[in-house]
Design an enzyme around this catalytic site. Structure first.
Site, PDB file in Angstrom:
ATOM      1  CG  LEU A  67      -1.977  -1.152   1.214  1.00 40.49           C
ATOM      2  CD1 LEU A  67      -2.858  -1.058   2.448  1.00 40.49           C
ATOM      3  CD2 LEU A  67      -2.806  -1.154  -0.064  1.00 40.49           C
ATOM      4  CE1 TYR A  94      15.940   5.218   1.182  1.00 40.22           C
ATOM      5  CE2 TYR A  94      14.582   3.427   1.987  1.00 40.22           C
ATOM      6  CZ  TYR A  94      15.017   4.231   0.946  1.00 40.22           C
ATOM      7  OH  TYR A  94      14.520   4.045  -0.313  1.00 40.22           O
ATOM      8  CB  ILE A 147       7.943  -8.280   6.596  1.00 43.03           C
ATOM      9  CG1 ILE A 147       8.229  -6.923   7.249  1.00 43.03           C
ATOM     10  CG2 ILE A 147       7.289  -8.130   5.245  1.00 43.03           C
ATOM     11  CD1 ILE A 147       9.344  -6.171   6.601  1.00 43.03           C
ATOM     12  CD  GLN A 207       6.350   7.173  -4.757  1.00 42.89           C
ATOM     13  OE1 GLN A 207       7.349   6.924  -4.080  1.00 42.89           O
ATOM     14  NE2 GLN A 207       6.343   8.117  -5.666  1.00 42.89           N
ATOM     15  CG  LEU A 208       7.160   2.496  -5.668  1.00 40.24           C
ATOM     16  CD1 LEU A 208       8.576   1.995  -5.564  1.00 40.24           C
ATOM     17  CD2 LEU A 208       6.998   3.399  -6.878  1.00 40.24           C
TER      18      LEU A 208
END
Ligand code: VAH
Length: 317
Positions: free
Chosen positions: A8, A139, A51, A10-11
Site C-alpha cells: 500500500l 534507511y 514481515i 507509493q509503488l
C-alpha cells in the site's frame, strides 16, 4: 504467483496493476499491515502480511503457492531518521525473514535499493554501480545491508535475488510518505490545489528521479531477465536528474502563475546533499537492455495530464 509486501506504499498498487496485466489478476497478491482502500481491495487479491511475523509470512507463501516475492516494505529516508529503531526492525529484521523464506522456498526475490544506499564519500556525479557505500541514514544503511545479504544468499544458497537501486520516484495517483525526494511529487499536488508550492529542499539540489511507469517496467523487466544475462544482482537504474529550480521552470511553462517558495528542511537537505547527483546505469542498459521512456518534459506533461491542466491554470489564476 507473486506476493508484494508493503503493497500500500507509493509503488505497490501500480506494480500489482502491471503484474496482473502480465500474469493474471489472481496470480498477484498485494499485502500490507494496513487496511486497503476499497478500490484496492476490489481490484485483486489482498491479504494482511506482517514481515516481522515469520510464521505468518511462511503460511502465506505456502498456502498461496508463491513463487515470486517483491519486497516493498520499508521505512524511507526521512521517516527512518525520525524512528531509527522501527526502521531497523522493519528494514533489517524484516528483510532477514524475507531472505530466509525466499531461500527456504526457492522464491525469485526482488528487493528495491535506492540512491540512498550511497553517501557523502561515494562518487556523486556520476555514481557507478560499484563504489564506496557509506550512507548516513538508517534507511541507506539498511538498503546496503539488503544488497549485501541478498548477494550473499545468492552466492551461498543460490537464491535468485534481484535488486534495482531506484531514483526518487514520481507518481501522480499514489501518495508519497517520508522520503527526501517527496517534494517532486508534492509540487504537482499543490500546484493543482492552490497554485502555490513551498519546497523543502534548496533550489539547486540535484537528485536522480524517475517516473513511476519507468520504475515499475524496470522492475518487471529485471525480474523476467534470463539469469545468464545478469552480470550483477544489484543495478542502478536511471532516467533523469533535476533540481527543484529546473522542475519549477518546466512546470511554469504550462502554469506560469505557479508560485514556488523555499522553506528548507535541514534533515532532508542534509540527506539530499549526501546522495548521488547523477546515476550511472550503464550496466543495466548493457545486461538487460534497460531504457527509460520519461525525461523531464514528458514527466511534467504526464503529471499535468493526470491533474488536468485546464483546472490547474484556472485555479492558479
Ligand atoms: C526517499 N523516495 O526519498 C525515497 C527514495 C531515492 C529516494 O528512497 O527516501
Amino acid at each position: 504467483r507473486v506476493l508484494i509486501t508493503g503493497g500500500l506504499g507509493q509503488l505497490g498498487v501500480g506494480l500489482a496493476k502491471l503484474l496482473r496485466k502480465r500474469f493474471g489478476k489472481y496470480n498477484v497478491i498485494l499485502s500490507d499491515i494496513r487496511k486497503p482502500p476499497s478500490d484496492v481491495f476490489h481490484s485483486g487479491p489482498f491479504i494482511y502480511a506482517d514481515i516481522l511475523d515469520y510464521k505468518n509470512l511462511r503460511e502465506i507463501v505456502v498456502n498461496n503457492r508463491i513463487t515470486w516475492l517483491v519486497h516493498y516494505s520499508a521505512l524511507l529516508s526521512a521517516i527512518g531518521e525520525a524512528n531509527v529503531s522501527l526502521a531497523r526492525s522493519v528494514n533489517i529484521t524484516g528483510l532477514h525473514n524475507i531472505l530466509d523464506i525466499a531461500a527456504e522456498h526457492g522464491l525469485r526475490l526482488f528487493v528495491p535499493s535506492t540512491i540512498g544506499a550511497f553517501g557523502p564519500t561515494s562518487p556523486r556525479n556520476p555514481t557507478p554501480d560499484l563504489c564506496v557505500q557509506r550512507p548516513r541514514t538508517i534507511y541507506g544503511v539498511s538498503k546496503v545491508h539488503a544488497e549485501l545479504m541478498g548477494e550473499y544468499y545468492h552466492h551461498r544458497y543460490g537464491l535468485d535475488f534481484r535488486c534495482l537501486r531506484y531514483p526518487g520516484i514520481i507518481s501522480a495517483d499514489s501518495a508519497v510518505g517520508g522520503g527526501t525526494t517527496d517534494y517532486a511529487v508534492q509540487i504537482f499536488h499543490d500546484a493543482f490545489k492552490s497554485g502555490k508550492f513551498e519546497c523543502n529542499l534548496k533550489p539547486d539540489t540535484r537528485l536522480p528521479m524517475m517516473y513511476i511507469d519507468d520504475c515499475l517496467r524496470a522492475t518487471l523487466e529485471v525480474m523476467e531477465a534470463p539469469t545468464d544475462t545478469l552480470s550483477m544482482r544489484t543495478y542502478n537504474i536511471n532516467a533523469m536528474s533535476f533540481t527543484p529550480e529546473e522542475l519549477t521552470q518546466e512546470l511554469q511553462k504550462q502554469m506560469p502563475e505557479l508560485e514556488v517558495t523555499y522553506h528548507i528542511d535541514p534533515v532532508r537537505q542534509a540527506i539530499a546533499d549526501s546522495w548521488p547527483m547523477n546515476f550511472d546505469d550503464s550496466n543495466a542498459r548493457k545486461d538487460w537492455s534497460w531504457k527509460h521512456d520519461y525525461d523531464l518534459p514528458e514527466l511534467v506533461q504526464t503529471m499535468l495530464n493526470y491533474f488536468g491542466t485546464d483546472a490547474c491554470v484556472a485555479r492558479a489564476n
